[in-house]
Every structure is written in structure tokens, then in C-alpha cells.
Write a protein that holds these residues in place. Structure first.
Motif, PDB file in Angstrom:
ATOM      1  N   SER A  32       0.750  -1.106   0.027  1.00 24.63           N
ATOM      2  CA  SER A  32       0.111  -0.283  -0.147  1.00 24.63           C
ATOM      3  C   SER A  32       0.807   1.267  -0.080  1.00 24.63           C
ATOM      4  N   THR A  33       2.204   1.076   0.606  1.00 26.19           N
ATOM      5  CA  THR A  33       3.020   2.276   0.290  1.00 26.19           C
ATOM      6  C   THR A  33       3.343   2.729  -1.103  1.00 26.19           C
ATOM      7  N   GLU A  34       3.273   1.756  -1.959  1.00 31.71           N
ATOM      8  CA  GLU A  34       3.872   1.941  -3.398  1.00 31.71           C
ATOM      9  C   GLU A  34       5.345   2.201  -3.388  1.00 31.71           C
ATOM     10  N   LYS A  35       6.205   2.000  -2.293  1.00 29.84           N
ATOM     11  CA  LYS A  35       7.389   2.136  -2.337  1.00 29.84           C
ATOM     12  C   LYS A  35       8.239   1.061  -2.211  1.00 29.84           C
ATOM     13  N   GLY A  36       7.823  -0.226  -1.955  1.00 29.22           N
ATOM     14  CA  GLY A  36       8.767  -1.466  -1.572  1.00 29.22           C
ATOM     15  C   GLY A  36       9.603  -1.833  -2.763  1.00 29.22           C
ATOM     16  N   ARG A  37      10.164  -2.728  -2.630  1.00 28.58           N
ATOM     17  CA  ARG A  37      11.326  -3.284  -3.774  1.00 28.58           C
ATOM     18  C   ARG A  37      10.567  -4.398  -4.652  1.00 28.58           C
ATOM     19  N   VAL A  38       9.333  -4.795  -4.394  1.00 22.80           N
ATOM     20  CA  VAL A  38       8.676  -5.931  -5.109  1.00 22.80           C
ATOM     21  C   VAL A  38       7.803  -5.197  -6.059  1.00 22.80           C
ATOM     22  N   MET A  39       8.101  -5.281  -7.570  1.00 24.04           N
ATOM     23  CA  MET A  39       7.465  -4.538  -8.518  1.00 24.04           C
ATOM     24  C   MET A  39       5.912  -4.752  -8.300  1.00 24.04           C
ATOM     25  N   TRP A  40       5.614  -6.094  -8.610  1.00 25.34           N
ATOM     26  CA  TRP A  40       4.155  -6.431  -8.642  1.00 25.34           C
ATOM     27  C   TRP A  40       3.337  -5.786  -7.416  1.00 25.34           C
ATOM     28  N   ALA A  41       3.938  -5.771  -6.308  1.00 24.44           N
ATOM     29  CA  ALA A  41       3.087  -5.318  -5.076  1.00 24.44           C
ATOM     30  C   ALA A  41       3.166  -3.905  -5.002  1.00 24.44           C
ATOM     31  N   ARG A  42       4.210  -3.109  -5.862  1.00 28.04           N
ATOM     32  CA  ARG A  42       3.879  -1.713  -5.962  1.00 28.04           C
ATOM     33  C   ARG A  42       2.847  -1.504  -6.513  1.00 28.04           C
ATOM     34  N   VAL A  43       2.659  -1.904  -7.858  1.00 28.73           N
ATOM     35  CA  VAL A  43       1.654  -1.635  -8.713  1.00 28.73           C
ATOM     36  C   VAL A  43       0.419  -2.227  -8.245  1.00 28.73           C
ATOM     37  N   LYS A  44       0.108  -3.230  -7.711  1.00 25.42           N
ATOM     38  CA  LYS A  44      -1.094  -3.281  -6.998  1.00 25.42           C
ATOM     39  C   LYS A  44      -1.536  -2.486  -5.744  1.00 25.42           C
ATOM     40  N   GLY A  45      -0.418  -2.057  -5.227  1.00 31.79           N
ATOM     41  CA  GLY A  45      -0.687  -1.047  -4.260  1.00 31.79           C
ATOM     42  C   GLY A  45      -1.478   0.147  -4.748  1.00 31.79           C
ATOM     43  N   ARG A  46      -0.780   0.746  -5.857  1.00 32.44           N
ATOM     44  CA  ARG A  46      -1.171   2.015  -6.505  1.00 32.44           C
ATOM     45  C   ARG A  46      -2.502   1.839  -6.992  1.00 32.44           C
ATOM     46  N   THR A  47      -2.618   0.521  -7.623  1.00 30.01           N
ATOM     47  CA  THR A  47      -4.198   0.254  -8.241  1.00 30.01           C
ATOM     48  C   THR A  47      -5.285   0.295  -6.862  1.00 30.01           C
ATOM     49  N   GLU A  48      -4.877  -0.416  -5.912  1.00 27.97           N
ATOM     50  CA  GLU A  48      -5.825  -0.367  -4.622  1.00 27.97           C
ATOM     51  C   GLU A  48      -6.005   0.982  -4.158  1.00 27.97           C
ATOM     52  N   ASN A  49      -4.797   1.839  -4.066  1.00 29.70           N
ATOM     53  CA  ASN A  49      -4.951   3.255  -3.535  1.00 29.70           C
ATOM     54  C   ASN A  49      -6.022   4.074  -4.342  1.00 29.70           C
ATOM     55  N   ASP A  50      -5.767   3.917  -5.791  1.00 34.11           N
ATOM     56  CA  ASP A  50      -6.367   4.715  -6.764  1.00 34.11           C
ATOM     57  C   ASP A  50      -7.911   4.364  -6.812  1.00 34.11           C
ATOM     58  N   LEU A  51      -8.219   2.960  -6.549  1.00 38.19           N
ATOM     59  CA  LEU A  51      -9.408   2.702  -6.630  1.00 38.19           C
ATOM     60  C   LEU A  51     -10.377   3.145  -5.501  1.00 38.19           C
ATOM     61  N   LEU A  52      -9.939   3.108  -4.196  1.00 41.05           N
ATOM     62  CA  LEU A  52     -10.205   3.726  -3.126  1.00 41.05           C
ATOM     63  C   LEU A  52     -10.620   5.116  -3.289  1.00 41.05           C
TER      64      LEU A  52
END
Length: 223
Positions: free
Chosen positions: A121-141
Motif C-alpha cells: 500500500s505504500t507503493e515504495k517497496g522493492r517488489v514490483m508487482w506489489a507496488r503496482v497492485k498497491g497503487r491500483t488499490e489506492n486509486d480505486l479507493l
């Protein structure tokens, strides 16, 4: 309830579709995808287009996707061997294109997005897919709709449902005898395609106390 399902050919999407067709409270189901599914049912309609982003921009799409109460969004790809730009186009751009349109066309819509355990959810981690998913979640909210983000861990397919990915199919065959053991040892990390489908319907109907649902929350919502 009238529901739209994206990704009905995938393992999770198949489970959601099955539960929607079985539930008398769900009166209409629109499946949207790139390929037609092999299913017939009185309350099932299909909208097929090779380019879903292009479909959302067509003049006649609003009429076909208006009047719905919920969207169950199950589209997803593996990030294996994908660049971040390519993965973002599939995971973020398409999801937000669909969500923005549906939220405008369907006031009060509930949007259930299948994310994944470990999403950043921070969109700043090292794992690429997790960052992208986090940004997706945040913008959906941030969109004007009721958004619920499902983050399942291990998913056991039931009722003949199979993964489209050959490797996953092989792994699930091996894991079937171990499923009762896994569930007993780590019940909060294991769910099924049936529970996911039931949870989505229940959340769309009654809401949930949290916007981010981990496996234990999904199983509770399915009960």
C-alpha cells in the motif's frame, strides 16, 4: 442485485460466476471478457471484445453496462518476465479505466477488486508487482464508489474449477491431498473459490467493516 464480472475465465472468476448463477438474490450477471465462456443461463449475458480498454471507450458501452449494483473484477496476470511498464498497463491502467467508467455510469456501485496477499500500500517497496497492485488499490479507493480489496493467500479450486495456467494446474493437483492439512495448520491463509464467490456477493450486499480483506476476512464474509 445485478452484477458485472470481469475475468470470468480465470480460476477466481469461475468461482464468482458459479456463486452468482446459483444465488437467487443475483438477478442479472454480465460477463465481460476477451473470449466467450462456455456457459448458458437465463440470467447470464456476455459482452466480448478483444480489447477491453477500447470497449470501455465505445459509445454504446455505457448503455450496456449501466444499471448494475456491483462489479467483481478478477482480471490479473503474472508479473513473471514482465517489465514494470507492461505490468502496470495490464494491472493498473485497465483496472482504473474500467472502474472510472463504471463508477460514473452506476451511482452507488460496489467494486470488488481481487488483489493479492503482500500488496504494498505504500507503493515504495522493492517488489514490483506489489507496488503496482498497491497503487491500483489506492486509486480505486479514491473513486466515488464502494470499494473492497480482496487479498487472498492460498486458494483451493472446487467444483471442477481449474486454473488457466498450466504450472498452477499442476501445483493444485499435487496440493489437493495436502489441503486439509494446510487448512488445519494455517486456517487464516487458506480459502476456496466457493468462499471467494460467496464473500464477494455478501460484501456487495451487506458491506464489510474493512476495505482491505485478507484471507481470514474473506472467509468470515463468506459465512
Amino acid at each position: 442485485m445485478k452484477a458485472i464480472i470481469f475475468g470470468a475465465t480465470g480460476m477466481v472468476g469461475q468461482g464468482v460466476l458459479r456463486e452468482c448463477l446459483r444465488d437467487s438474490a443475483v438477478t442479472d450477471v454480465l460477463v465481460v471478457g476477451r473470449t466467450r465462456i462456455d456457459a448458458e443461463h437465463p440470467k447470464l449475458k456476455q459482452l466480448v471484445h478483444r480489447d477491453l480498454a477500447e470497449l470501455m471507450a465505445r459509445d454504446d458501452t455505457q448503455e450496456q453496462m449501466s444499471g448494475y449494483d456491483a462489479c467483481f473484477f478478477n482480471l490479473g496476470v503474472s508479473s513473471f518476465r514482465m517489465t514494470e511498464d507492461d505490468y502496470r498497463r495490464v494491472t493498473y491502467d485497465l483496472t482504473l479505466t474500467v472502474a472510472r467508467a463504471l463508477s460514473a455510469w452506476n451511482p452507488g456501485l460496489t467494486f470488488v477488486y481481487v488483489s493479492g496477499r503482500g500488496t504494498d500500500s505504500t507503493e515504495k517497496g522493492r517488489v514490483m508487482w506489489a507496488r503496482v497492485k498497491g497503487r491500483t488499490e489506492n486509486d480505486l479507493l479514491a473513486l466515488p464508489m464502494n470499494t473492497y480489496l480482496f487479498r487472498p493467500g492460498y486458494i483451493q479450486p472446487l467444483h471442477g474449477i481449474r486454473s488457466k495456467t498450466r504450472l498452477y494446474r499442476a501445483l493444485y493437483v499435487v496440493a489437493v491431498p495436502l489441503f486439509p492439512v494446510i487448512r488445519r495448520l494455517a486456517p487464516e491463509q487458506v480459502t476456496t473459490t466457493e468462499q471467494l464467490g460467496r464473500a464477494m456477493i455478501n460484501v456487495a450486499t451487506d458491506g464489510a467493516p474493512v476495505s482491505h480483506l485478507e484471507t481470514k476476512d474473506i472467509n468470515k464474509a463468506a459465512a
